[in-house]
Design a protein around this motif. Structure first.
Motif, short mmCIF file in Angstrom:
data_model
loop_
_atom_site.label_atom_id
_atom_site.label_comp_id
_atom_site.label_asym_id
_atom_site.label_seq_id
_atom_site.Cartn_x
_atom_site.Cartn_y
_atom_site.Cartn_z
N GLY A 31 0.86 -1.17 -0.07
CA GLY A 31 -0.03 0.06 -0.11
C GLY A 31 0.76 1.18 0.13
N GLY A 32 0.25 2.40 -0.21
CA GLY A 32 1.08 3.64 -0.28
C GLY A 32 1.77 3.96 1.17
N GLN A 33 0.95 3.56 2.24
CA GLN A 33 1.35 3.98 3.56
C GLN A 33 2.66 2.88 3.74
OE1 GLN A 33 0.77 6.36 5.46
NE2 GLN A 33 1.68 5.62 7.56
N ILE B 247 5.49 4.60 2.57
CA ILE B 247 5.84 5.77 3.50
C ILE B 247 6.57 5.06 4.41
CG2 ILE B 247 5.16 7.38 5.02
CD1 ILE B 247 2.77 7.82 3.12
N TYR C 184 0.36 14.12 3.99
CA TYR C 184 -0.51 13.27 4.41
C TYR C 184 -0.65 12.69 5.51
CZ TYR C 184 -2.64 8.20 3.77
OH TYR C 184 -3.31 7.34 3.89
N GLU D 276 5.35 16.82 -0.62
CA GLU D 276 4.26 16.28 -1.08
C GLU D 276 3.50 17.40 -1.86
OE1 GLU D 276 1.61 14.24 1.57
OE2 GLU D 276 -0.19 14.85 0.32
N ASP E 41 6.21 12.37 -2.11
CA ASP E 41 5.11 11.66 -2.22
C ASP E 41 4.40 12.22 -3.78
OD1 ASP E 41 2.39 10.63 -2.45
OD2 ASP E 41 2.16 10.65 -0.16
N THR F 272 1.97 10.94 -5.54
CA THR F 272 0.75 10.42 -5.84
C THR F 272 -0.06 10.94 -6.68
OG1 THR F 272 1.06 9.01 -3.75
CG2 THR F 272 -1.30 8.84 -4.76
N ALA G 215 1.21 6.02 -3.99
CA ALA G 215 0.23 5.03 -3.71
C ALA G 215 -0.60 4.81 -5.07
CB ALA G 215 -0.86 5.79 -2.76
N THR H 105 -2.49 2.47 -5.14
CA THR H 105 -3.94 2.41 -4.92
C THR H 105 -4.62 3.25 -5.82
OG1 THR H 105 -3.25 1.79 -2.49
CG2 THR H 105 -5.33 2.42 -2.93
N LYS H 106 -4.28 4.60 -6.21
CA LYS H 106 -4.98 5.38 -6.83
C LYS H 106 -4.98 5.42 -8.28
CE LYS H 106 -4.68 7.55 -2.46
NZ LYS H 106 -4.97 6.55 -1.34
N LEU I 149 -4.78 -2.34 -3.06
CA LEU I 149 -3.95 -1.40 -2.13
C LEU I 149 -2.61 -1.78 -2.75
CD1 LEU I 149 -6.07 -1.95 1.20
CD2 LEU I 149 -5.22 0.58 0.29
N TRP J 282 -8.88 8.16 -3.76
CA TRP J 282 -9.43 8.40 -4.92
C TRP J 282 -8.40 7.78 -5.97
CZ3 TRP J 282 -4.74 10.80 -5.95
CH2 TRP J 282 -3.98 11.28 -5.07
C1 LIG Z 1 -0.88 11.41 -0.83
C2 LIG Z 1 -1.12 10.04 -0.40
N1 LIG Z 1 -0.20 9.37 -0.01
C3 LIG Z 1 -0.28 8.00 0.43
C4 LIG Z 1 -1.56 7.42 0.53
C5 LIG Z 1 -1.54 6.17 1.03
O1 LIG Z 1 -2.01 5.08 0.31
P1 LIG Z 1 -2.74 3.73 0.75
O2 LIG Z 1 -3.98 4.15 1.12
O3 LIG Z 1 -2.43 3.05 -0.55
O4 LIG Z 1 -2.01 3.20 1.71
C6 LIG Z 1 -2.62 8.26 0.17
C7 LIG Z 1 -4.10 7.66 0.52
O5 LIG Z 1 -4.94 8.27 0.79
C8 LIG Z 1 -2.41 9.72 -0.19
O6 LIG Z 1 -3.56 10.42 -0.45
#
Ligand SMILES: Cc1ncc(COP(=O)(O)O)c(C=O)c1O
Length: 389
Positions: A86-88, A91, A112, A155, A184, A186, A206, A208-209, A218, A340
């Motif tokens: 996942g994006g988190q 990070i 974020y 970011e 970041d 994203t 992420a 994910t988006k 994710l 999103w």
């Molecule tokens: C700018 C940004 N970075 C990272 C993330 C984290 O991504 P994930 O939901 O895949 O963990 C998000 C998710 O909302 C985000 O908006």
């Protein structure tokens, strides 16, 4: 062992069945694996860098995972990419790989939220100093560097409040002090802002988006441009054990094929709606990087090659929190939900109270514009605004 002596239970696992060879298709096969087979005992190794040692264990990537990594890396023009669940996770991998006890990390106030929470909770617990800088700092960030500063995050635009940052100025100040700059990326899908050309050392997204693109997976990515930094990230990724699912990677590979048309569509639709909202009497500010009302708009014009589907609106003073929430609830096509980048439009109201953030408080709503008809979305926004009376 001769074939005929195999019991049927053994044949379930060691079968002699055959299928025709030579299959070719346009999709990437989903290679699921924990165990990866070695040709002989002496070839076994537990090293993570599959580009160097070949395939050794599912945790470090199967051909499906590594194909997604390679394609993200190709688009971002980095050295190599690591895929995370996942994006988190991307990070936290960056923080844990590049910082140690006694170091100092700087993050923009607009970062974020869960990135901030990770820094405040986990990093501080492990003895890392954490401090924040105004997103519009630019070159003035140099006064905030300490002897022990190792990492500065960017970011751009920032989460919710959408400030576009002067990334090249921050990078220059960081590099003068030997500090690594991380982004970041994203919002731009790694496409509309060329992070490495602007000096960034490590990017994350992420996936994910926009790359996933359908709100059903994710995934995250971490891309480095320097082999030594990639080594550090890859080694930490091994110890953390945060492998991504090959099934999700195959969905992301499919999503990637339509990324160009989806990005173009959400860019055009979001821009038209942002311009329309700007003229509405209920709205004080439209925080869309391509509009002059967005902080850092000139930097967006200078550094970005496009915009995507996410922006925020700020209601005029006097609108109560109940009214703003009623607006979001009155929307029929914009759903309420986090994350999103998919095909469905979304709306989310926030209530920002930090003295370090702009004083929008409960008046800010973030919109994500999906692939519905722009006219229908406009009509939906109009009826929800009209319902406020
Ligand atoms: C700018 C940004 N970075 C990272 C993330 C984290 O991504 P994930 O939901 O895949 O963990 C998000 C998710 O909302 C985000 O908006």
């Amino acid at each position: 062992m001769a074939k005929t002596t195999k019991d049927w239970k053994t044949r379930l696992i060691h079968s002699d069945a055959h299928v025709p060879e030579g299959f070719r298709s346009l999709s990437t096969p989903v290679y699921r694996a924990s165990t990866v087979l070695f040709p002989q005992a002496s070839a076994a190794t537990d090293q993570w860098n599959q580009h160097v040692v070949g395939y050794t264990y599912g945790l470090y990537g199967t051909p499906t995972t590594l194909e997604l990594a390679a394609k993200v890396c190709e688009l971002e023009k980095g050295f190599r990419t690591i895929i995370t669940p996942g994006g988190q996770a991307a990070i936290s991998l960056i923080h844990l790989a590049l910082l140690k006890s006694g170091d100092h990390v700087l993050l923009p106030e607009s970062i974020y939220g869960p990135n901030r929470n990770f820094a405040n909770d986990v990093l501080r617990r492990f003895g890392v100093e954490v401090s924040y800088y105004p997103p519009d700092a630019g070159a003035t960030i140099s006064s905030l560097f300490r002897e022990n500063t190792r990492l500065v995050w960017c970011e751009s635009p920032g989460s919710i409040t959408m400030e576009v940052q002067d990334v090249p100025a921050i990078v220059e100040a960081a590099h003068r002090r030997g500090v690594l700059a991380v982004l970041d990326n994203t919002w731009s899908a790694g496409i509309y802002f060329d992070a490495f050309a602007h000096g960034i050392d490590v990017t994350m997204q992420a996936l994910t988006k926009y790359v996933g693109g359908h709100s059903d997976l994710l995934l995250g990515s971490v891309t480095a441009r320097d082999p030594a930094i990639f080594e550090r990230l890859g080694q930490t990724h091994q110890w953390l054990g945060c492998a991504a699912s090959p099934d999700d990677c195959s969905l992301a590979l499919r999503g990637m094929k339509t990324l160009a048309v989806r990005l173009k569509a959400v860019e055009q639709s979001a821009l038209e709606l942002a311009r329309w909202l700007q003229e509405r009497p209920e709205i004080e500010l439209v925080l869309h990087p391509a509009l002059p009302s967005c902080p850092g708009h000139q930097l967006w014009q200078r550094d970005f090659t496009g915009a995507t589907g996410l922006f925020s609106i700020v209601f005029r003073q006097g609108f109560s929190k109940e009214q703003v929430l009623a607006f979001v609830d009155a929307l029929q096509l914009f759903a309420v939900g986090y994350s999103w980048g998919g095909v469905t439009s979304l709306a989310m109201a926030y209530d920002l109270h930090s003295p370090k953030r702009p004083a929008y408080q409960h008046r800010i709503v973030r919109l994500y514009v999906g692939l519905e008809s722009t006219d229908d979305l406009k009509a939906d926004l109009a009826q929800a605004l009209a319902s406020l009376g």
